[in-house]
Motif scaffolding. Structure first.
Motif, short mmCIF file in Angstrom:
data_model
loop_
_atom_site.label_atom_id
_atom_site.label_comp_id
_atom_site.label_asym_id
_atom_site.label_seq_id
_atom_site.Cartn_x
_atom_site.Cartn_y
_atom_site.Cartn_z
N PHE A 85 -48.72 -15.34 1.57
CA PHE A 85 -48.22 -16.67 1.27
C PHE A 85 -47.80 -17.41 2.54
N ALA A 86 -47.19 -16.68 3.48
CA ALA A 86 -46.75 -17.33 4.72
C ALA A 86 -47.95 -17.88 5.49
N HIS A 87 -49.05 -17.13 5.50
CA HIS A 87 -50.25 -17.59 6.18
C HIS A 87 -50.87 -18.77 5.45
N GLN A 88 -50.81 -18.74 4.11
CA GLN A 88 -51.29 -19.87 3.32
C GLN A 88 -50.52 -21.15 3.66
N LEU A 89 -49.20 -21.02 3.79
CA LEU A 89 -48.38 -22.17 4.13
C LEU A 89 -48.74 -22.71 5.51
N GLN A 90 -48.99 -21.81 6.44
CA GLN A 90 -49.37 -22.22 7.79
C GLN A 90 -50.69 -23.01 7.76
N LEU A 91 -51.63 -22.53 6.95
CA LEU A 91 -52.93 -23.20 6.87
C LEU A 91 -52.81 -24.60 6.27
N THR A 92 -51.88 -24.78 5.33
CA THR A 92 -51.71 -26.11 4.76
C THR A 92 -51.24 -27.10 5.81
N GLN A 93 -50.44 -26.63 6.76
CA GLN A 93 -49.91 -27.53 7.78
C GLN A 93 -50.90 -27.72 8.93
N VAL A 94 -51.72 -26.71 9.19
CA VAL A 94 -52.80 -26.87 10.17
C VAL A 94 -53.78 -27.94 9.67
N ALA A 95 -53.98 -27.96 8.35
CA ALA A 95 -54.91 -28.94 7.77
C ALA A 95 -54.46 -30.37 8.01
N LEU A 96 -53.14 -30.59 8.11
CA LEU A 96 -52.66 -31.95 8.37
C LEU A 96 -53.19 -32.48 9.68
N ALA A 97 -53.16 -31.64 10.72
CA ALA A 97 -53.62 -32.08 12.03
C ALA A 97 -55.13 -32.26 12.08
N LYS A 98 -55.85 -31.49 11.24
CA LYS A 98 -57.30 -31.56 11.25
C LYS A 98 -57.84 -32.71 10.40
N LYS A 99 -57.16 -33.02 9.30
CA LYS A 99 -57.70 -33.98 8.34
C LYS A 99 -57.08 -35.36 8.43
N ASN A 100 -55.93 -35.49 9.10
CA ASN A 100 -55.31 -36.79 9.25
C ASN A 100 -55.31 -37.18 10.72
N SER A 101 -55.93 -38.30 11.05
CA SER A 101 -56.10 -38.68 12.46
C SER A 101 -54.76 -38.95 13.15
N ASP A 102 -53.78 -39.49 12.43
CA ASP A 102 -52.49 -39.78 13.05
C ASP A 102 -51.73 -38.50 13.37
N CYS A 103 -51.79 -37.50 12.48
CA CYS A 103 -51.15 -36.22 12.77
C CYS A 103 -51.87 -35.51 13.91
N GLY A 104 -53.21 -35.58 13.90
CA GLY A 104 -53.97 -34.99 14.99
C GLY A 104 -53.63 -35.63 16.32
N TRP A 105 -53.47 -36.97 16.31
CA TRP A 105 -53.09 -37.69 17.53
C TRP A 105 -51.72 -37.23 18.02
N LEU A 106 -50.77 -37.03 17.10
CA LEU A 106 -49.42 -36.60 17.48
C LEU A 106 -49.44 -35.23 18.17
N PHE A 107 -50.13 -34.26 17.55
CA PHE A 107 -50.08 -32.90 18.07
C PHE A 107 -51.01 -32.68 19.26
N VAL A 108 -52.20 -33.26 19.20
CA VAL A 108 -53.22 -32.99 20.23
C VAL A 108 -53.08 -33.93 21.44
N ASP A 109 -52.93 -35.22 21.17
CA ASP A 109 -52.96 -36.20 22.25
C ASP A 109 -51.59 -36.46 22.89
N VAL A 110 -50.52 -36.15 22.17
CA VAL A 110 -49.19 -36.45 22.70
C VAL A 110 -48.39 -35.19 22.99
N LEU A 111 -48.15 -34.37 21.97
CA LEU A 111 -47.25 -33.23 22.15
C LEU A 111 -47.84 -32.14 23.04
N ALA A 112 -49.12 -31.84 22.87
CA ALA A 112 -49.73 -30.79 23.70
C ALA A 112 -49.70 -31.14 25.19
N PRO A 113 -50.15 -32.35 25.60
CA PRO A 113 -50.04 -32.70 27.03
C PRO A 113 -48.59 -32.78 27.50
N LEU A 114 -47.68 -33.20 26.62
CA LEU A 114 -46.27 -33.28 27.00
C LEU A 114 -45.70 -31.91 27.31
#
Length: 459
Positions: A85-114
């Motif tokens: 179940f814990a891994h399932q929950l993690q996958l649901t939140q990974v999907a946010l970054a993959k399927k929503n461009s604004d979440c992907g922008w937050l994690f990939v384009d802003v937070l990771a370089p920061l």
């Protein structure tokens, strides 16, 4: 490969114990199955005794044809599989970054370089540490933060270097309304799902309570979707005003920050439409949909039947018909002859526990199991208790196994990186199960060591 066993002890307590590690030539399903079988045989156990199996969901584990779960189910059809179940929950939140461009922008384009930019310099990390400590002190004095064990702790940073010329561009993004809005939204969502995440890390978690927490998470997310827009905007605008960040006019056309758009490709919607519909509602809907898609993997019938054992509200969920159906999932434990009388066994059980005030305030299946043993009713209603134990051994999460791999970094450090598999296994067992070994007396250890072979001197 690490293997943990989940079982119910003689006191009715649910236990998860580390059994050992196994060296495997590769991670395909056949070597994994052989490794598990050999380790079980060393402890006089077989696959025929297994009544549940749980993994993190990798394809070599849960593949429906050649996966490890399928191979074990061929040998033992009653070893029902639970995707962690814990891994399932993690996958649901990974999907946010993959399927929503604004979440992907937050994690990939802003937070990771920061994180890379700050983590690549000890000077920057020290500067950030000082500023954060100062901010925590100020927030505590103003009552904006709570103090307590485990709160306001320092977190680690990634240490990859990055071109410092990007600092100005990152600062510009951090001072944008988009970043503040999406960051606050993700903190809100993580705050709601964190209760489920913490619950899944507990050793005494049972599948009924875990599914209850999934439902609670969905309800809170839905409430946030229906009623949380105004409060969310209030927090965002308050934050913007505090740090003197410009708040855009919600009726003007939305412009994408830090991303050059070709003519005709720029958004043709207002700021209000973008942030409310395309971000706020879209992200919450996506999180709800992912939770709905990933958690009903186990047979819904099996889960519904299990929930009928829930002791809350004086067994208000109790349903004989569904519990009889649950018993049919385990033909090795409940023969056809036994099933004829099992209806009356359940009837006697529910009348007994509902009339005994010692069972009125129980909240979980674990408490029910221990109370049955404590009161001696586990022997009076032995067949019902057996069915309860079968429910309790379902592995909801693989947290115990994950802790073993974390412990390896403590046991096999740089000074002991050449130890063999057997020595690593022995050290891990005593390290992970230290509470159990603390109960062993020194005299027993000395006698065991002395009897291993003849020695010159008696200890």
């Amino acid at each position: 490969m690490a293997l943990c066993l989940r079982y119910v002890n003689k006191k009715g307590e649910v236990c998860e114990s580390f059994l050992g590690i196994v060296h495997v030539p590769n991670t395909t399903s056949l070597p994994l199955k052989s490794g598990i079988e050999l380790l079980l045989m060393e402890h006089s156990l077989t696959f025929s005794q297994v009544r549940g199996q749980g993994y993190d969901g990798a394809s070599n584990m849960q593949g429906s044809i050649n996966g490890l779960k399928a191979l074990i189910l061929e040998e033992c059809p009653q070893a029902y599989f639970v995707h962690c179940f814990a891994h399932q929950l993690q996958l649901t939140q990974v999907a946010l970054a993959k399927k929503n461009s604004d979440c992907g922008w937050l994690f990939v384009d802003v937070l990771a370089p920061l994180l890379n930019f700050v983590g690549g310099s000890p000077k920057r990390k020290e500067f950030l540490r000082e500023k954060q400590a100062q901010r925590v002190v100020e927030a505590l004095s103003l009552g904006e933060l709570e103090s307590g064990t485990g709160l306001n702790q320092e977190r680690g940073l990634v240490s990859d270097a990055i071109d410092s010329n990007k600092a100005q561009a990152l600062t510009h993004l951090l001072m944008s309304f988009d970043f503040v809005f999406v960051a606050h939204l993700m903190v809100f969502i993580f705050g709601i799902t964190n209760a489920l995440n913490v619950a899944l890390q507990k050793r005494d978690q049972d599948i009924v309570n875990a599914m209850t927490m999934v439902d609670v998470t969905k309800i809170n997310l839905q409430k946030m979707r229906d009623e949380g827009w105004d409060s969310h905007m209030e927090k965002v605008t308050s934050f913007m005003a505090k740090y003197d960040i410009e708040i855009p006019n919600m009726e003007e056309r939305y412009h994408v920050p830090g991303r050059r758009m070709f003519r005709g490709k720029s958004p043709q919607v207002t700021n209000l439409h973008h942030f409310r519909v395309e971000v706020f509602l879209s992200v919450i809907d996506l999180q709800l949909q992912e939770l709905e898609n990933r958690f009903p993997e186990i047979s819904k019938e099996l889960l519904v039947c299990m929930s009928c054992f829930n002791p809350t509200n004086r067994f208000s969920s109790f349903d004989k018909r569904k519990l009889i159906q649950l018993a049919k999932f385990y033909p090795n434990e409940f023969s056809t002859t036994e099933m004829i009388f099992f209806d009356w066994s359940l009837q006697n059980f529910i009348v007994d526990v509902r009339g005994d005030e010692r069972f009125w305030n129980l909240k979980s299946l674990h408490e029910l199991s221990m109370k049955l043993v404590e009161t001696g009713k586990s022997e009076t209603h032995d067949r019902v208790y057996l069915l309860l134990k079968l429910v309790l051994v379902f592995p909801v999460a693989t947290a115990s196994v994950e802790r073993v791999f974390s412990s390896m970094t403590q046991v096999k450090d740089k000074l002991r990186n050449s130890m063999g598999d057997q020595m690593l296994n022995d050290c891990l067992i005593t390290y992970v199960e230290k509470e159990m070994f603390l109960k062993v007396s020194k005299d027993d250890i000395i006698n065991r060591y002395q009897n291993m072979k003849t020695r010159r001197e008696q200890l």
